[in-house]
Design an enzyme around this catalytic site. Structure first.
Site, mmCIF file in Angstrom:
data_model
loop_
_atom_site.group_PDB
_atom_site.id
_atom_site.type_symbol
_atom_site.label_atom_id
_atom_site.label_comp_id
_atom_site.label_asym_id
_atom_site.label_seq_id
_atom_site.Cartn_x
_atom_site.Cartn_y
_atom_site.Cartn_z
ATOM 1 N N GLY A 12 0.832 -1.213 0.000
ATOM 2 C CA GLY A 12 0.000 0.000 0.000
ATOM 3 C C GLY A 12 0.859 1.252 0.000
ATOM 4 O O GLY A 12 2.084 1.187 -0.063
ATOM 5 N N ASN A 75 -3.701 -13.309 15.123
ATOM 6 C CA ASN A 75 -3.628 -12.067 15.898
ATOM 7 C C ASN A 75 -4.923 -11.267 15.787
ATOM 8 O O ASN A 75 -5.426 -10.727 16.775
ATOM 9 C CB ASN A 75 -2.450 -11.208 15.430
ATOM 10 C CG ASN A 75 -1.113 -11.807 15.837
ATOM 11 O OD1 ASN A 75 -1.046 -12.626 16.749
ATOM 12 N ND2 ASN A 75 -0.054 -11.418 15.154
ATOM 13 N N GLY A 78 -7.708 -13.015 17.588
ATOM 14 C CA GLY A 78 -7.540 -12.809 19.027
ATOM 15 C C GLY A 78 -8.032 -11.429 19.450
ATOM 16 O O GLY A 78 -8.679 -11.281 20.490
ATOM 17 N N TYR A 121 0.163 -17.937 -1.131
ATOM 18 C CA TYR A 121 -1.055 -17.127 -0.971
ATOM 19 C C TYR A 121 -2.268 -18.027 -0.787
ATOM 20 O O TYR A 121 -3.041 -17.868 0.157
ATOM 21 C CB TYR A 121 -1.222 -16.252 -2.205
ATOM 22 C CG TYR A 121 -2.391 -15.295 -2.169
ATOM 23 C CD1 TYR A 121 -2.432 -14.264 -1.219
ATOM 24 C CD2 TYR A 121 -3.426 -15.379 -3.096
ATOM 25 C CE1 TYR A 121 -3.492 -13.361 -1.201
ATOM 26 C CE2 TYR A 121 -4.482 -14.479 -3.080
ATOM 27 C CZ TYR A 121 -4.505 -13.468 -2.140
ATOM 28 O OH TYR A 121 -5.558 -12.569 -2.125
ATOM 29 N N THR A 151 -10.817 -7.906 -8.533
ATOM 30 C CA THR A 151 -11.427 -6.595 -8.316
ATOM 31 C C THR A 151 -10.439 -5.520 -8.740
ATOM 32 O O THR A 151 -9.227 -5.707 -8.626
ATOM 33 C CB THR A 151 -11.791 -6.441 -6.821
ATOM 34 O OG1 THR A 151 -12.735 -7.453 -6.474
ATOM 35 C CG2 THR A 151 -12.402 -5.078 -6.518
ATOM 36 N N ARG A 162 -0.795 -6.952 -11.653
ATOM 37 C CA ARG A 162 -1.954 -7.715 -12.144
ATOM 38 C C ARG A 162 -2.416 -7.175 -13.496
ATOM 39 O O ARG A 162 -1.955 -6.123 -13.955
ATOM 40 C CB ARG A 162 -3.087 -7.661 -11.107
ATOM 41 C CG ARG A 162 -2.900 -8.700 -10.032
ATOM 42 C CD ARG A 162 -3.923 -8.581 -8.926
ATOM 43 N NE ARG A 162 -3.632 -7.462 -8.056
ATOM 44 C CZ ARG A 162 -4.286 -7.201 -6.922
ATOM 45 N NH1 ARG A 162 -5.286 -7.971 -6.559
ATOM 46 N NH2 ARG A 162 -3.960 -6.169 -6.174
HETATM 47 N N1 UDP Z 1 -2.097 -11.442 -17.091
HETATM 48 C C1 UDP Z 1 -1.657 -11.122 -18.358
HETATM 49 N N2 UDP Z 1 -0.795 -10.083 -18.481
HETATM 50 C C2 UDP Z 1 -0.369 -9.319 -17.436
HETATM 51 C C3 UDP Z 1 -0.833 -9.655 -16.134
HETATM 52 C C4 UDP Z 1 -1.690 -10.733 -16.002
HETATM 53 O O1 UDP Z 1 -2.013 -11.767 -19.352
HETATM 54 O O2 UDP Z 1 0.415 -8.371 -17.655
HETATM 55 C C5 UDP Z 1 -3.032 -12.572 -16.968
HETATM 56 C C6 UDP Z 1 -2.636 -13.604 -15.933
HETATM 57 O O3 UDP Z 1 -1.773 -14.558 -16.501
HETATM 58 C C7 UDP Z 1 -3.977 -14.173 -15.555
HETATM 59 C C8 UDP Z 1 -4.946 -13.007 -15.715
HETATM 60 O O4 UDP Z 1 -4.271 -12.073 -16.553
HETATM 61 O O5 UDP Z 1 -4.363 -15.200 -16.460
HETATM 62 C C9 UDP Z 1 -5.292 -12.338 -14.410
HETATM 63 O O6 UDP Z 1 -4.106 -12.123 -13.751
HETATM 64 P P1 UDP Z 1 -3.969 -11.190 -12.464
HETATM 65 O O7 UDP Z 1 -2.518 -11.115 -12.156
HETATM 66 O O8 UDP Z 1 -4.715 -9.939 -12.670
HETATM 67 O O9 UDP Z 1 -4.706 -11.958 -11.303
HETATM 68 P P2 UDP Z 1 -5.067 -13.495 -11.010
HETATM 69 O O10 UDP Z 1 -6.476 -13.619 -11.439
HETATM 70 O O11 UDP Z 1 -4.174 -14.396 -11.800
HETATM 71 O O12 UDP Z 1 -4.848 -13.615 -9.564
#
Ligand code: UDP
Length: 285
Positions: A12, A75, A78, A121, A151, A162
């Site tokens: 963040g 945590n 709790g 994760y 989102t 992402r």
């Molecule tokens: N993705 C992509 N190009 C990018 C980033 C992500 O093609 O520059 C693809 C990634 O391989 C996945 C989808 O977009 O299939 C969504 O990826 P993101 O990282 O947004 O989140 P995820 O749903 O995988 O957690």
């Protein structure tokens, strides 16, 4: 109601809170929930959203990601128990892994690789869900589990990694959009205001069992890239890159439970949401 926010800024940024700076009902403390949090006074709700959530970010912080889903969660549970507060866990569609059931209902147990790059994760969030249920059953804590699907919205980091932030920054700069694999994998994207109204509805009307929050409007990643190029009025092209390991092939929430229990469903269409997020990225890229 007064809000105390805690963040260690691993992903963040303080500037995202600037509009709240002068609000007398808002307080911020830089803190890491993995180290325990002690606060005076009462608390009605404890909302545990702490964790990197972008695949490249949790892949580069795997131990921290595992700790915040496990130690951080205990945590915060709790804290909720001590205060008699309602606890909400921000879980994820990643608990379904690379799903073999489509769309994904909450009753699906998932298809997760524990030792792959997403394991830190996915398994941390699955463990967090187990902790929430255990505190509910053993200590009668009033708990909620939301499974958040993809989102997007203003104030995502440009370097988040992402698909939406990458594609938007690339389209605005006129660079090629990096589509991983052949782009046939699907995602279903929810605009942040819909997610927030879902979170509030879960706090008010939810129960202890997991509930999917997301927008069921499903697109391929290639369609998403092409839509962002069009909405940005960009001349960018597509650059196909290698598909990351364990990248889920399909993802769409079954939101029947949220509709029935909460009377909630998303209101913002995919394109309207992308337009709003794009406006923000134009101001920062
Ligand atoms: N993705 C992509 N190009 C990018 C980033 C992500 O093609 O520059 C693809 C990634 O391989 C996945 C989808 O977009 O299939 C969504 O990826 P993101 O990282 O947004 O989140 P995820 O749903 O995988 O957690």
């Amino acid at each position: 109601m007064r809000v105390l926010a805690l963040d260690n800024f691993i992903t963040g940024a303080a500037k995202n809170l600037s509009s709240l700076q002068d609000n007398p009902d808002f307080e911020f403390r830089q803190a890491d929930v993995n180290h325990g949090v002690f606060i005076g006074g009462d608390a009605r709700y404890v909302l545990h959203f702490a964790s990197p959530a972008s695949p490249p970010q949790y892949d580069s912080n795997p131990i921290h990601t595992l700790k915040v889903g496990t130690l951080g969660t205990t945590n915060m549970l709790g804290l909720a128990r001590a205060k008699g507060a309602t606890f909400l866990l921000a879980s994820t569609s990643e608990v379904y892994g690379d799903p073999l059931v489509h769309p994904q209902p909450e009753t699906y147990w998932g298809n997760v690789n524990p030792i792959g790059p997403r394991g830190c994760y996915d398994e941390a969030k699955r463990c967090a869900e187990a902790f929430a249920m255990a505190y509910h059953r053993s200590h009668d804590v009033d708990t909620r589990i939301i499974r958040i699907f993809n989102t997007h919205g203003p104030r995502m980091q440009v370097s988040d990694g992402r698909a939406v932030p990458n594609f938007m920054a690339q389209a605005i700069r006129g660079e090629p959009l990096t589509v991983y694999g052949d782009g046939s994998q699907t995602r279903s994207l929810c605009y942040v205001s819909d997610l927030v109204s879902g979170v509030l509805a879960v706090l008010e009307r939810g129960d202890e069992l997991p509930i999917n929050l997301g927008n069921p409007q499903e697109v391929t990643v290639l369609e998403l890239a092409e839509t962002i190029i069009r909405l940005a009025g960009s001349s960018s092209t597509i650059d196909f890159r290698d598909l990351p390991v364990d990248d889920p092939k399909q993802r769409r929430p079954d939101i029947a439970r949220a509709q029935k229990l909460l009377g909630w469903q998303p209101k913002v269409s995919l394109e309207d949401g992308l337009r709003r997020t794009l406006e923000y990225f134009r101001s920062v890229v």
